[in-house]
Design an enzyme around this catalytic site. Structure first.
Site, PDB file in Angstrom:
ATOM      1  N   LYS A  28     -10.168  28.759  26.738  1.00 37.40           N
ATOM      2  CA  LYS A  28     -11.584  28.878  26.422  1.00 37.40           C
ATOM      3  C   LYS A  28     -11.846  30.171  25.653  1.00 37.40           C
ATOM      4  O   LYS A  28     -11.240  31.191  25.918  1.00 37.40           O
ATOM      5  CB  LYS A  28     -12.418  28.855  27.698  1.00 37.40           C
ATOM      6  CG  LYS A  28     -12.329  27.532  28.457  1.00 37.40           C
ATOM      7  CD  LYS A  28     -13.183  27.576  29.695  1.00 37.40           C
ATOM      8  CE  LYS A  28     -13.103  26.260  30.462  1.00 37.40           C
ATOM      9  NZ  LYS A  28     -13.918  26.287  31.688  1.00 37.40           N
ATOM     10  N   VAL A  29     -12.745  30.104  24.696  1.00 35.54           N
ATOM     11  CA  VAL A  29     -13.138  31.293  23.949  1.00 35.54           C
ATOM     12  C   VAL A  29     -14.654  31.368  23.964  1.00 35.54           C
ATOM     13  O   VAL A  29     -15.346  30.374  24.130  1.00 35.54           O
ATOM     14  CB  VAL A  29     -12.627  31.256  22.491  1.00 35.54           C
ATOM     15  CG1 VAL A  29     -11.133  31.335  22.450  1.00 35.54           C
ATOM     16  CG2 VAL A  29     -13.105  29.992  21.800  1.00 35.54           C
TER      17      VAL A  29
END
Length: 610
Positions: A28-29
């Site tokens: 996830k970013v």
């Protein structure tokens, strides 16, 4: 009672989970990537190259299309825009800027946009561009200002902002100092807001001199791995695609750790995945009436009462020594934790001590994170250089996540390599090779086969020498994936038929036969008996009923009460098959709501203990 393995997974499941997290596909970013293509639409861009080479504008449109399609497949939530400058017509928000044409504003790529870019390719595309936009005066400062407005109109959080300028003119304003000054000012403003400006300069007669103007426009390298401004212009489509591909993807760390070299001496490093197994995207379930995506939810119920269980009501257990050991979730977490995440240096070993069979799972790559700890890049570079000079690897203990078991890893040095166009082939850093424990080694008992004679060995050596070739993994595409995405592309773009793909992993039989000549037949005569034909399979022998080859016997599924109690006392109910357990529940009148093996065992345990 829930099974221990439902929370505390076994070794294989734990390893699969770790590999999935470090596969590079599901991390996830915070925010989305954004990319703006700023393309020069002057008359010079439409001049065709020598020997039928496409024009610089046509090459640029092909690259833009390839980025659009790759983004749709790999990261469809990223934002892309296409802006032309030096046009006769103007089209931009509020029409504030002359000679700037916003073809696509910042938004997610889609099939319609790919079709619109396709319309600008080749001879018909050049004619359409001339009719739609035309070529006029140039003001790069206004174009950069317009791009800044595109970014400011986006309300989403952007993790990375990049702007690529495609041009074949090293003096876009023809020496107009006022316009040059304005462009430098707007470029500086963009860079201060976090926009990274790249130059993809194309070939022009007399060469492209970056120092005349664009040296002050582009952004400096983000870190030492960035090559910065490249002086040599692109004159081939392949070179331009390779350069854009190397720049448009932002490198993301899967994890950031501390490499401890001793007491108080730490280096901040980022963990990256250099190779990731490409897979087909998962199918999305839709509601048949509205075609809207549906979400699935999981609930846990009591096997006997059917009541809904809260997470606080669930405990973990494992049978050990005929006794059920029950633990809370916090206790399980405490057992699983060995230390805080990080890499801890143990020592150094010669490279010859690292064997091929030590590779037990995909490796990762570490690179210094200067922003986390100042001086990390300098110390990391010194360590990398010395390990490479002395041909040694660093032996470390690694914990990449909280509550992950520790593993031994080998940090193998890798120096930077670039090609003739100064495009990076391999980055400088350490490859992290996971090492096996003593428990992981297995004693093999291979079947004994007759040894080959020296004549047979020499003949096979001749065959191998004839079939040798230089292997590059990036030269072979997965034909299954390519066919899958070609079919999707044909459906999305309303094409009559999908583009043909070349299966690069199919053996080139004619070329192999030409190289081998008579060597294959000679080797077959040396190894196989006379008249042997490998294409004819021998008929399978059927056993008669007298020889014991009749109908298969059904497995025994009935157990007496004494046998069942013996299994219960010895703690071996888990060794019984599901049909046997189901039959046992039926014999003794035990009602079960679940069909899983553990549910049946729990039901029998609760009955036999009462």
């Amino acid at each position: 009672m829930a099974e221990w393995n439902a929370f505390y997974q076994n070794e294989d499941e734990q390893q699969e989970e770790e590999e999935a997290e470090f596969s590079g596909g599901d991390y996830k970013v915070s925010g989305r990537d954004s990319l703006v293509f700023l393309v020069d639409a002057s008359k010079e861009m439409f001049i065709k190259g020598e020997d039928g080479q496409p024009s610089n504008f046509d090459m640029t449109m092909q690259v833009v299309r390839s980025v659009y399609t790759s983004k749709i497949i790999s990261s469809h939530r990223d934002l892309i825009a296409l802006v032309f400058y030096g046009t006769e017509q103007s089209k931009n928000p509020r029409n504030s800027f002359k000679h700037v044409y916003v073809y696509h504003d910042l938004d997610e790529p889609g099939a319609k946009r790919v079709q619109e870019v396709d319309a600008l390719r080749r001879e018909k595309g050049a004619q359409l561009a001339a009719q739609t936009m035309g070529s006029g005066e140039t003001s790069l400062g206004d174009a950069l200002w317009c791009c800044a407005n595109l970014y400011s109109d986006i309300k989403l959080r952007l993790s990375h902002k990049r702007l690529m300028i495609f041009t074949c003119r090293d003096k876009p304003h023809g020496g107009d100092s006022a316009k040059d000054r304005q462009a430098r000012t707007k470029a500086s403003d963009l860079k201060e807001t976090g926009v990274f400006i790249d130059l993809m300069h194309l070939i022009k007669p007399g060469g492209f001199d970056v120092s005349l103007f664009f040296r002050d426009i582009v952004s400096p390298p983000e870190d030492e791995s960035e090559l910065g401004l490249q002086m040599k212009p692109c004159n081939k489509l392949e070179d331009l695609q390779k350069r854009v591909q190397a720049r448009e993807t932002k490198k993301r760390a899967l994890a950031r750790l501390s490499l401890s070299l001793g007491d108080g001496l730490n280096v901040a490093v980022g963990v990256y995945a250099t190779a990731v197994a490409a897979r087909k995207p998962l199918a999305i379930r839709l509601y048949r009436e509205t075609n809207e995506p549906v979400r699935s939810k999981t609930r846990t119920f009591h096997t006997q009462t059917g009541s809904l269980l809260l997470p606080s009501e669930i405990k973990k257990a494992q049978v050990y020594g005929k006794k059920q050991i029950v633990m809370e979730k916090d206790e399980v977490d405490a057992i699983k934790k060995f230390d805080d995440p990080g890499l801890f240096l143990i020592g150094f070993k010669p490279m010859e001590k690292l064997k091929l069979h030590h590779h037990i799972r995909p490796s990762v790559f570490i690179y210094p994170e200067e922003d986390e700890v100042k001086g990390s890049a300098c110390l990391f570079s010194a360590l990398l250089k010395k390990c490479s000079e002395r041909n040694v690897f660093a032996l470390c203990r690694s914990i990449f996540r909280r509550n992950y078991p520790p593993k031994f890893v080998a940090l193998v040095p890798q120096m930077e390599e670039v090609d003739e166009g100064r495009v990076q082939i391999s980055p400088p850093g350490f490859n992290v090779i996971y090492l096996p424990y003593a428990d992981d080694f297995r004693t093999l008992d291979p079947p004994r086969c007759p040894s080959a004679t020296q004549t047979q060995v020499d003949k096979m050596k001749e065959i191998i020498s004839k079939l040798r070739f230089k292997y590059r993994s990036d030269a072979f595409e997965n034909p299954v994936l390519q066919q899958h995405f070609r079919n999707l592309e044909a459906l999305a773009l309303d094409m009559m038929a999908p583009e043909d793909i070349e299966d690069l992993i199919m053996p080139k039989v004619d070329q192999i036969d030409q190289r081998l000549g008579s060597l294959a037949e000679e080797f077959k005569d040396l190894v196989y008996p006379a008249g042997y034909n490998p294409e004819i399979k021998p008929a399978p022998k059927r056993k008669t009923a007298d020889a014991g080859g009749g109908a298969e016997k059904k497995p025994k599924v009935e157990l007496t009460q004494d046998e069942l109690k013996a299994h219960f006392q010895n703690g071996t109910l888990g060794k019984l098959t599901v049909p046997v357990l189901k039959e046992a529940c039926k014999q003794f009148g035990i009602k079960t709501t679940g069909t899983k093996k553990q549910d049946l065992i729990d039901a029998l345990n609760s009955t036999l203990t009462s």
